[in-house]
Design a protein around this motif. Structure first.
Motif, PDB file in Angstrom:
ATOM      1  N   ALA A   1       0.658  -1.085   0.035  1.00  0.00           N
ATOM      2  CA  ALA A   1       0.070  -0.235   0.096  1.00  0.00           C
ATOM      3  C   ALA A   1       0.890   1.350   0.011  1.00  0.00           C
ATOM      4  N   GLU A   2       1.802   1.214   0.607  1.00  0.00           N
ATOM      5  CA  GLU A   2       2.971   2.402   0.830  1.00  0.00           C
ATOM      6  C   GLU A   2       3.619   2.594  -0.697  1.00  0.00           C
TER       7      GLU A   2
ATOM      8  N   LYS B   1       0.910   4.053  -2.697  1.00  0.00           N
ATOM      9  CA  LYS B   1       0.760   5.434  -2.344  1.00  0.00           C
ATOM     10  C   LYS B   1       1.750   6.559  -3.043  1.00  0.00           C
ATOM     11  N   ASN B   2       2.905   6.168  -2.852  1.00  0.00           N
ATOM     12  CA  ASN B   2       4.099   6.596  -3.786  1.00  0.00           C
ATOM     13  C   ASN B   2       3.995   6.565  -5.099  1.00  0.00           C
TER      14      ASN B   2
ATOM     15  N   LEU C   1       1.172   6.651  -6.883  1.00  0.00           N
ATOM     16  CA  LEU C   1      -0.018   7.375  -7.117  1.00  0.00           C
ATOM     17  C   LEU C   1       0.510   9.079  -7.203  1.00  0.00           C
ATOM     18  N   ALA C   2       1.372   9.395  -6.300  1.00  0.00           N
ATOM     19  CA  ALA C   2       1.875  10.399  -5.881  1.00  0.00           C
ATOM     20  C   ALA C   2       2.737  11.005  -6.917  1.00  0.00           C
TER      21      ALA C   2
ATOM     22  N   LEU D   1      -2.523  -3.164  -5.226  1.00  0.00           N
ATOM     23  CA  LEU D   1      -3.440  -2.919  -4.126  1.00  0.00           C
ATOM     24  C   LEU D   1      -4.252  -4.022  -4.038  1.00  0.00           C
TER      25      LEU D   1
ATOM     26  N   GLU E   1      -7.065   1.685   4.123  1.00  0.00           N
ATOM     27  CA  GLU E   1      -6.175   2.391   3.360  1.00  0.00           C
ATOM     28  C   GLU E   1      -6.096   2.082   1.987  1.00  0.00           C
TER      29      GLU E   1
ATOM     30  N   LEU F   1      -6.889   3.840  -1.363  1.00  0.00           N
ATOM     31  CA  LEU F   1      -5.937   3.943  -2.701  1.00  0.00           C
ATOM     32  C   LEU F   1      -6.484   3.537  -3.886  1.00  0.00           C
TER      33      LEU F   1
END
Length: 174
Positions: free
Chosen positions: A86-87, A90-91, A93-94, A107, A119, A123
């Motif tokens: 997930a981290e 997230k990175n 997606l950023a 995911l 979370e 995401l």
């Protein structure tokens, strides 16, 4: 000092909010008794709470290696792996130009490992939304909301993607 004394120190540190010291105490217990899977497991939990992902993973893997039949240890390892995925998502997606299809795959794997990771559903909603797949985005946001009904961001995303999906359907019908 025996490992159990270090464990007591670790818990005292946790109770006082000093997680760094708790991790050091767990590591001292591990140094005293390296083949004790419970020490690795406890250390991993504290590392995970502190977002020390590589340490959490290493100790979770060691706990499972030392006690492969221990269900709690296997579940925790899967949870650590899911949070790491997930981290990473997230990175991604950023990033300036995220590969949302890859993020969705990552995911989904995370959610196979830990289906309670709200979370990851948020995401997933964002990744589907970025691709214009608003129905799937709303479903993912709804699942995050089901897991955590008080989650404000999940409520907002669910309403937004549901509205966008309806609007898209109306344009398709006309």
């Amino acid at each position: 000092m025996a490992g159990e004394e270090h464990i007591k120190q670790a818990y005292a540190s946790i109770l006082s909010g000093d997680y760094e010291q708790a991790i050091r105490s767990f590591e001292q217990a591990i140094a005293a008794e390296p083949d004790n899977p419970a020490y690795h497991h406890k250390c991993s939990i504290t590392c995970m709470r502190s977002a020390l992902w590589s340490k959490a993973l290493r100790h979770a893997e060691e706990a499972v290696r030392l006690a492969p039949d221990q269900t709690d240890y296997r579940y925790h390892l899967a949870s650590v792996q899911a949070r790491i995925a997930a981290e990473e998502a997230k990175n991604e997606l950023a990033a300036a130009d995220p590969d949302c299809t890859s993020v969705i795959g990552r995911l989904k794997l995370a959610l196979e490992r830990d289906p309670l990771l709200d979370e990851a559903y948020l995401l997933l909603a964002a990744a589907y939304g970025a691709l214009g797949r608003f129905d799937e985005a709303a479903q993912a946001a709804r699942e995050a909301l089901r897991l955590n009904p008080a989650h404000g961001e999940a409520k907002r995303l669910f309403a937004d993607y549901r509205r966008r999906h309806r609007r898209k359907q109306r344009r398709t019908l006309h």
